[in-house]
Structure formats: C-alpha cells, structure tokens
Design a protein around this motif. Sequence first.
Motif, PDB file in Angstrom:
ATOM      1  N   PRO A 183       0.796  -1.241   0.000  1.00 41.15           N
ATOM      2  CA  PRO A 183       0.000   0.000   0.000  1.00 41.15           C
ATOM      3  C   PRO A 183       0.826   1.287   0.000  1.00 41.15           C
ATOM      4  N   LEU A 184       2.114   1.205   0.285  1.00 34.68           N
ATOM      5  CA  LEU A 184       2.887   2.427   0.480  1.00 34.68           C
ATOM      6  C   LEU A 184       2.899   3.318  -0.758  1.00 34.68           C
ATOM      7  N   LYS A 185       2.882   2.700  -1.933  1.00 33.50           N
ATOM      8  CA  LYS A 185       2.861   3.516  -3.150  1.00 33.50           C
ATOM      9  C   LYS A 185       1.462   4.067  -3.411  1.00 33.50           C
ATOM     10  N   ALA A 186       0.443   3.220  -3.259  1.00 34.16           N
ATOM     11  CA  ALA A 186      -0.928   3.650  -3.541  1.00 34.16           C
ATOM     12  C   ALA A 186      -1.389   4.750  -2.590  1.00 34.16           C
ATOM     13  N   CYS A 187      -0.835   4.755  -1.377  1.00 31.30           N
ATOM     14  CA  CYS A 187      -1.252   5.740  -0.366  1.00 31.30           C
ATOM     15  C   CYS A 187      -0.411   7.006  -0.403  1.00 31.30           C
ATOM     16  N   ASP A 188       0.341   7.197  -1.443  1.00 31.36           N
ATOM     17  CA  ASP A 188       1.268   8.324  -1.521  1.00 31.36           C
ATOM     18  C   ASP A 188       0.631   9.679  -1.170  1.00 31.36           C
ATOM     19  N   PRO A 189      -0.593   9.993  -1.622  1.00 31.49           N
ATOM     20  CA  PRO A 189      -1.160  11.313  -1.288  1.00 31.49           C
ATOM     21  C   PRO A 189      -1.368  11.532   0.214  1.00 31.49           C
ATOM     22  N   PHE A 195      10.092   5.974   6.046  1.00 32.89           N
ATOM     23  CA  PHE A 195      11.495   5.621   6.297  1.00 32.89           C
ATOM     24  C   PHE A 195      11.577   4.149   6.652  1.00 32.89           C
ATOM     25  N   LEU A 196      12.481   3.461   5.970  1.00 31.19           N
ATOM     26  CA  LEU A 196      12.669   2.038   6.210  1.00 31.19           C
ATOM     27  C   LEU A 196      14.135   1.755   6.496  1.00 31.19           C
ATOM     28  N   THR A 197      14.370   0.874   7.456  1.00 27.44           N
ATOM     29  CA  THR A 197      15.733   0.433   7.721  1.00 27.44           C
ATOM     30  C   THR A 197      15.814  -1.076   7.539  1.00 27.44           C
ATOM     31  N   GLY A 198      17.016  -1.554   7.320  1.00 27.82           N
ATOM     32  CA  GLY A 198      17.230  -2.985   7.208  1.00 27.82           C
ATOM     33  C   GLY A 198      18.709  -3.278   7.099  1.00 27.82           C
ATOM     34  N   ILE A 199      19.020  -4.539   7.049  1.00 28.33           N
ATOM     35  CA  ILE A 199      20.408  -4.949   6.872  1.00 28.33           C
ATOM     36  C   ILE A 199      20.712  -5.140   5.387  1.00 28.33           C
ATOM     37  N   THR A 200      19.762  -5.722   4.666  1.00 29.75           N
ATOM     38  CA  THR A 200      20.015  -6.082   3.278  1.00 29.75           C
ATOM     39  C   THR A 200      18.984  -5.465   2.347  1.00 29.75           C
ATOM     40  N   LYS A 201      19.249  -5.641   1.055  1.00 33.28           N
ATOM     41  CA  LYS A 201      18.298  -5.232   0.029  1.00 33.28           C
ATOM     42  C   LYS A 201      17.734  -6.487  -0.637  1.00 33.28           C
ATOM     43  N   PHE A 202      16.420  -6.536  -0.762  1.00 32.51           N
ATOM     44  CA  PHE A 202      15.759  -7.648  -1.447  1.00 32.51           C
ATOM     45  C   PHE A 202      15.099  -7.112  -2.713  1.00 32.51           C
ATOM     46  N   SER A 203      15.448  -7.681  -3.845  1.00 31.04           N
ATOM     47  CA  SER A 203      14.993  -7.120  -5.116  1.00 31.04           C
ATOM     48  C   SER A 203      13.514  -7.301  -5.341  1.00 31.04           C
ATOM     49  N   GLN A 204      12.916  -8.358  -4.829  1.00 29.54           N
ATOM     50  CA  GLN A 204      11.545  -8.666  -5.181  1.00 29.54           C
ATOM     51  C   GLN A 204      10.541  -8.287  -4.095  1.00 29.54           C
ATOM     52  N   LEU A 205      10.967  -7.592  -3.066  1.00 30.41           N
ATOM     53  CA  LEU A 205      10.009  -7.014  -2.124  1.00 30.41           C
ATOM     54  C   LEU A 205       9.489  -5.720  -2.729  1.00 30.41           C
ATOM     55  N   SER A 206       8.211  -5.472  -2.569  1.00 36.22           N
ATOM     56  CA  SER A 206       7.586  -4.379  -3.314  1.00 36.22           C
ATOM     57  C   SER A 206       8.164  -3.015  -2.985  1.00 36.22           C
ATOM     58  N   ILE A 207       8.803  -2.847  -1.850  1.00 40.30           N
ATOM     59  CA  ILE A 207       9.334  -1.522  -1.539  1.00 40.30           C
ATOM     60  C   ILE A 207      10.428  -1.126  -2.514  1.00 40.30           C
ATOM     61  N   PHE A 208      11.030  -2.117  -3.185  1.00 38.70           N
ATOM     62  CA  PHE A 208      12.032  -1.790  -4.181  1.00 38.70           C
ATOM     63  C   PHE A 208      11.510  -1.955  -5.604  1.00 38.70           C
ATOM     64  N   SER A 209      10.603  -2.882  -5.823  1.00 34.13           N
ATOM     65  CA  SER A 209      10.104  -3.103  -7.175  1.00 34.13           C
ATOM     66  C   SER A 209       8.994  -2.123  -7.544  1.00 34.13           C
ATOM     67  N   GLU A 210       8.257  -1.618  -6.553  1.00 35.45           N
ATOM     68  CA  GLU A 210       7.156  -0.694  -6.840  1.00 35.45           C
ATOM     69  C   GLU A 210       7.479   0.745  -6.441  1.00 35.45           C
ATOM     70  N   LEU A 211       8.177   0.919  -5.339  1.00 34.76           N
ATOM     71  CA  LEU A 211       8.518   2.279  -4.921  1.00 34.76           C
ATOM     72  C   LEU A 211       9.773   2.731  -5.656  1.00 34.76           C
ATOM     73  N   ASN A 212       9.612   3.027  -6.940  1.00 36.44           N
ATOM     74  CA  ASN A 212      10.779   3.384  -7.735  1.00 36.44           C
ATOM     75  C   ASN A 212      11.326   4.771  -7.393  1.00 36.44           C
ATOM     76  N   ASN A 213      10.633   5.505  -6.534  1.00 39.29           N
ATOM     77  CA  ASN A 213      11.133   6.813  -6.131  1.00 39.29           C
ATOM     78  C   ASN A 213      11.746   6.789  -4.734  1.00 39.29           C
ATOM     79  N   ILE A 214      12.000   5.604  -4.188  1.00 41.84           N
ATOM     80  CA  ILE A 214      12.612   5.526  -2.866  1.00 41.84           C
ATOM     81  C   ILE A 214      14.084   5.910  -2.967  1.00 41.84           C
TER      82      ILE A 214
END
Length: 528
Positions: A183-189, A195-214
């Motif tokens: 929902p993070l992209k759809a709820c943009d307005p 802000f997200l933190t983590g240790i690694t990057k996962f290519s197929q989690l939507s925060i990277f595949s859909e949030l192309n403006n992150i």
Amino acid sequence: MNQPALKKYPVGIQTFSKIREGDYLYIDKTEYVYRMTHTNSVYMFLSRPRRFGKSLLTSTLHAYFEGRKELFEGLAVEKLETEWTQYPVLHFDMSLGKHMDKDALTRYLHNLLQNNEIRLGIAAREAQDTNIRLTNLIMDAYAKYGRQVVVLIDEYDAPVLDVVHEDRDLPALRNVMRNFYSPLKACDPYLRYVFLTGITKFSQLSIFSELNNIQNISMTKEYAAICGITEEEMRTQMDADLDVFADKLDTTKENLLDKLKSYYDGYHFTWPSPDIYNPYSLMNAFGEGELNSYWFGSGTPTYLIEMLRKYQVAPQQIGGRKVRQENFDVPIERMTNVTPLLYQSGYLTIKDYAAFAQLYTLDIPNREVRLGLMSNLIQNYVPDTEPVGTLLGLMAEQLHNDNMDEALHFLQTFLSTVPYTDNTDYEGHYQQVLYIIFSLMGYYVDVEVHTATGRVDVVMRTAHTLYIIEVKLNKSAAEAMQQIDLKHYDERFALCGLPVVKVGVNFDSERHTIREWTIDNGINGSLL
C-alpha cells in the motif's frame, strides 16, 4: 583523582525518549534527522549492520514527527526546527518477526497494526489482508488528524533474513511481506514521510520493485555517519568518558584511543567517509570498562555461516576483495557470491576506492569482527572448540617469546587430540587451520602471498618477528624448507624491518596433526 559525573551508557536501549528522559548518553544525530526530513524525497531507505543504531534513529524520527520538542533540548535540531508540526506516526518494528512460518508472520503483522491502531485511537476495520488493514489505517489516521501520515518501518527484512539461504521458506515469507508493504505507493497522497531500515536489500520485495522513487541513502556521503560513532564525536561528546576509561585500564587517553580504534573502528559505508566506530561495542566497552567482543558476542546470524558454507568461502578468502559497487551493493536475491551479504551485514566494509578503475576494496573492519569470525569458523576445522582458548594462550605466550618451536609443539598436541573432521586430505585444509589459529591470537596473517618466484603458504607477523611458513602434507619438513630456500621467499620481506624466520611444516593426513617441522635456526620437531 576525582572523576567527573558521567551520564549512563544506553546499552541495549533503542528508544530515544527513554534515553533523553533517563539522562543517558546520547550522541547527537539530530542534524541528520532534520536533513532527512527536509529534502524532496518522501521515501527513504537506510541499510546498516545489526546493532548499529538503526532502531534508535527510527525512534528519534518518531519523537521528532510527534513534535516532542522537549526531548530535543540542547540538540542540533533545536536550532534548526521552528515549527514542530505534529503528525500521526505509524511505527512498525519487524525485528521480532523472525523464525516464523507464513501464518505466524501474518498474525504478527496484524498485531503490529493493532498496536498502532490502539496508540492512535483508531477503531480497526474488519480486514483479513494485512495490506488492506494498513491502507485503512493510513487513510483513517489521515482523516482523524487532518495531516499526512508518517510511516516508519524498522528492520524491514528481519522476517526473511534468516531464510535467505533457503529455497523452501523464502518465497512464501517474501510474499507475505510484499503484500504488507504494497500500500505504500498507492497511499502516496496521504503520506508525509516513509522511512525504512534494514540490513540487506531484497529485489523482489515491493518496496524496491514498486517504490521506484525511494531514495537509498545507505551509500550517500552526506549520511555516511548517520549511524555509529565517529572519532570526532567520541573526542568531543565523550571526552570525560575517555579519561575515566583510561584510568580504569591504567593507560593514557591516546593509548586507549588506539586500542578502541583497533577493536571497534574501521567501518566506512561510502568513500570517502570518516572512520565509524561500532556504537553497540563502544557503549558496552565504556560501560564495562573492558575491551571485549560485544557486537559479535551478541549473536552470529545463522544465515551468515550457512552462506559461507554454501559459497565455499575459506577463512582467508573473506577479506581483501576488490569489487565494483554493483557487485556488493546489490539485492541479496541477485547475488552470485557471498560478498553482498558480508558487506551489508557488517563483516566487510569499504577500506579504499580506486576512482579510475571504480574498484572498492572491501575488508574486515576491525579486530573484534576478525576474531569473532574466526571463532565461529574454527568449528568447521576443530569440532571440539572448548580447549581452543587454552591452546591460544599457550601458543601466544611462546610466540611472544619468539619460541615458534614450543608453539608448534602445543599445536601438534592439540590437533592430535581433537575429533576427526572431514576434508582433511589436502594442504589447503591445514593452511586454513594455521590462518585461523594465528588470527585468533590477534596476529597479522596472510596466505598465498605472492613473491617474484612463487607464493608463500603462510606469512605471520608478531611484534618482534615475521614468519614465512611453507606447508606440506604427507611429505617432509625438509622439502618445505627447501622450497622456501630455492625460491628465495625471504627476499620478498627483506625490508619489513623485522627478523625473518623460515618455518617448514609437514602435516600427517592419517593422524590429522603436524608430523614434523623445521625452523631455520636449526630447531626441528617431529611426531613421537
């Protein structure tokens, strides 16, 4: 002498309000908070190793967006912020969502959503899907408070990190998390800041595949010191603490700083970058008044050891890697070797950068990490690791006195009494054993060191002596020494400033220990 009154050290405390209200030591990072929240980017991601201050930074952002001005008195942001606008904040801590199947993980996410609903005073709408419930929560918070919503997600990758080496569980858990984050992209307005933190990057989690403006600020120079503690911060904000610590160790402040740098410094998350100290280890060291392995001692992730085995990485192959950025700052799912995981988890860090070749040098950050890694890896070579500590003490004492002969006697006896391990029928196994043993004693050690005429099996340096060691298996120590002499290995190290001692060692594959050795001072040893 009378010591100044010091603040308490926030060991294990990751809540900003608790640190400030409890008068704990806080290294001021609030200038970064203001900078992060006053850019054109609404979505930000930060990758840092575990226990490196990500959760405290997230908690600081939480307090800032709630407008809790009183907590920031005397800090950098107090002079920068003039409005202190209060926003509804959704805060999700994923760190406890580990070791769960998909059903348990889904329940855990619903529980996090419920906690945020209760805190914001929002009645939950019936929704079986976590993404629908999150969407409802964002829109309801926006409607109730009349302001855009802040979403903070700490350790976003925790639920999937421990199964990154598995093909069975990873897809199902990844899908649960992708669904939750969608929902993070759809709820943009309706969103003020994410802000997200983590240790690694996962290519197929939507925060990277859909949030192309992150915006990924993990390797951005202006945020190089956003987590961790720099030497400047330690010298200015912990100056009195250094004096007290030095007195406890009966040493000078500068000598203490040298030791702290050796143990806990050396991290760089971009280049150029100030030296970054591990904050968890540093706070523990000051709190305990001792230099110990705190970060590594707090737990070695299972996935790290499993991935080292999967990619068949020998201990001496972990550090000293020259790679381009796209080879280590990449999503874990796309990695073809263990380098990205080692870097993003904090076991390797940037040590240099060659701009022309665009090559980064990655190496083990410091003594704490090196000793911790070797302590965990030695079980692959010595199943019963309990006596290892005694062996290291006995060998270190002898090497301190330049008595390599007696040190090898101790190692020979030790290896002859430990249980058998597999894959001991090649020279490289014993070369790796020597590498780990010498590393655990804190000495500089390298293997396969190139010279003009060949490669030295092992080079080890103590404070007083440099040893050139040639390893043979089922041959003879004389052959090992002959190879050193014929190829003039010692000439490569003539200008090292230390006496060079040549050592030939022959291992026995049937008895799994040293059969014989010879040292160029005329000393010889053999298996009785």
